[in-house]
Scaffold this active site. Structure first.
Site, PDB file in Angstrom:
ATOM      1  N   HIS A   1     -27.059  28.443 -36.175  1.00 11.93           N
ATOM      2  CA  HIS A   1     -28.351  28.817 -36.749  1.00 11.93           C
ATOM      3  C   HIS A   1     -28.178  30.032 -37.651  1.00 11.93           C
ATOM      4  O   HIS A   1     -28.631  30.046 -38.790  1.00 11.93           O
ATOM      5  CB  HIS A   1     -29.341  29.122 -35.635  1.00 11.93           C
TER       6      HIS A   1
ATOM      7  N   TYR B   1     -25.204  24.713 -26.675  1.00 12.33           N
ATOM      8  CA  TYR B   1     -26.333  23.804 -26.493  1.00 12.33           C
ATOM      9  C   TYR B   1     -26.172  22.460 -27.202  1.00 12.33           C
ATOM     10  O   TYR B   1     -27.043  21.598 -27.090  1.00 12.33           O
ATOM     11  CB  TYR B   1     -27.636  24.467 -26.953  1.00 12.33           C
TER      12      TYR B   1
ATOM     13  N   ARG C   1     -27.879  20.643 -39.318  1.00 11.20           N
ATOM     14  CA  ARG C   1     -27.258  21.960 -39.431  1.00 11.20           C
ATOM     15  C   ARG C   1     -25.874  21.882 -38.799  1.00 11.20           C
ATOM     16  O   ARG C   1     -25.725  21.896 -37.592  1.00 11.20           O
ATOM     17  CB  ARG C   1     -28.131  23.012 -38.733  1.00 11.20           C
TER      18      ARG C   1
END
Length: 392
Positions: free
Chosen positions: A289, A298, A285
């Site tokens: 998200h 993160y 990805r």
């Protein structure tokens, strides 16, 4: 805007690598280094031979290869426009597929018209392959409808927001297909995060026991929002199928040819009565998200550099150019087509009418319900109070 632009982020660290709490992780293993990974195109666009899966793409023509490239480019352009629309307040939320085009286009083009597809909420490329107008995907994210298309018109179910539940729907549908003796298959899409849901485990159990003609297509983009895959499993996801008694395969999810070949194989197994298959498309990805997420909190920057080199669109373009299957005119025309698509999507979203306020009470129960009728009347009185107030 370049149709090949990316916003990649980093691959996850391999299982077994220790991390310090609060620190972002980095990857060690990536597509092209895993001997268990089915790969037909390297990141550099080199065609690899595979004794098991070559036959599933042996007859592919240059025109079909250009078609796969076009699919990925236009899907990425649509996705980029939807992200921009959300940033400008035209959509409430958007789940980007950036970086997962090969997994979706390859698997989507492997399906037949009579197969049935159960997506999650990120399968914009699969929807494209099934003939769903991309503008229809945006109504739910704008809040003007609950889906925007008739699932039975394209054998493409409405998007499923509840994580993993569509795998149970797909399994039940596939069991029905088998009982009807139909010569078709079902494919269910989900992500690595959904693989930890109980619904997915139940789906594996029922599909195996009843030999259901279903393909479970897991797009392992390595991050369940901010949770890396190794926080959810100690083995590669495709190996989970062994415990349920059916095969699992890991495919390079950035290789559209490999995804096409492996999915064709799995669907043929299903149609011939050999039961379910788990396909793990090992991809990434590249963006957030959803548009409410900030992946920089993160994920380390090193991942972006590693995965940009494995971009699925650039990979196929390199192969097309090296094999003399596409000229500059083709790419130029496609660039213009992608810009036209972006304009059409933007205009269509802004022209979407507001929904009927009373539509929320429709189709709640098949035969109606007294409580719903009461709630409808209360809502009508509430709406009328505004008109009455304006008239005073």
């Amino acid at each position: 805007m370049s149709v090949e632009s990316t916003a990649a982020r980093k691959p996850r660290r391999s299982a077994g690598t220790k991390s310090t709490a609060g620190k972002r992780t980095t990857a060690k293993n990536a597509p092209g280094t895993d001997p268990e990974l089915v790969q037909l195109l390297t990141p550099e666009g080199e065609r690899l031979k595979n004794a098991e899966y070559d036959k599933y793409v042996a007859g592919i023509t240059p025109d079909e290869l250009r078609g796969l490239y076009r699919d990925m480019v236009l899907t990425r352009r649509f996705d980029a426009e939807a992200t921009a629309l959300q940033r400008q307040g035209e959509l409430g939320l958007w789940a980007s597929l950036l970086g997962q085009e090969a997994a979706q286009i390859g698997s989507g083009r492997a399906t037949r018209e009579d197969d049935y597809v159960f997506p999650t909420y990120r399968e914009h490329g699969v929807a494209w392959c099934r003939g769903v107008d991309p503008t229809n995907l945006l109504g739910m994210f704008r809040g003007v409808n609950n889906g925007g298309w008739d699932p039975n018109s394209n054998n493409f179910h409405l998007y499923t927001i509840v994580i993993g539940s569509q795998t149970l729907h797909a399994t039940g549908y596939a069991m029905g297909v088998a009982m009807d003796g139909a010569d078709s298959a079902v494919i269910a899409y989900f992500g690595d995060g959904a693989s930890s849901q109980g619904d997915v485990a139940e789906s594996f159990t029922f599909s195996a026991v009843y030999n259901a003609p279903v393909v479970f297509f897991c797009q392992n983009n390595q991050w369940a929002i901010s949770e890396p895959t190794e926080k959810q499993t100690r083995v590669p996801l495709y190996q989970r199928a062994q415990g349920y008694g059916f095969p699992g395969v890991r495919v390079d999810g950035n290789d559209v040819l490999a995804c096409l070949a492996v999915t064709r194989w799995a669907l043929e197994r299903a149609r011939s009565g050999e039961g379910p298959t788990l396909v793990e498309a090992y991809t990434y990805r590249m963006g957030a998200h959803t548009t409410s997420d900030d992946p920089s909190k993160y994920r380390a920057d090193e991942e972006r550099e590693a995965w940009e080199a494995k971009d699925p669109i650039l990979r196929l373009r390199r192969y097309l150019e090296a094999a003399n299957h596409a000229e500059e005119g083709f790419f130029a025309e496609l660039e213009a087509e992608s810009e036209a698509l972006g304009k059409r999507v933007r205009e269509a979203v802004r022209a979407m009418p507001d929904p009927d306020h009373f539509a929320i009470f429709e189709n709640v129960y098949a035969d109606g319900h007294a409580l719903v009728d009461e709630e409808r009347a209360q809502f009508a009185a509430y709406q009328a109070s505004f008109t009455d107030a304006e008239g005073v």
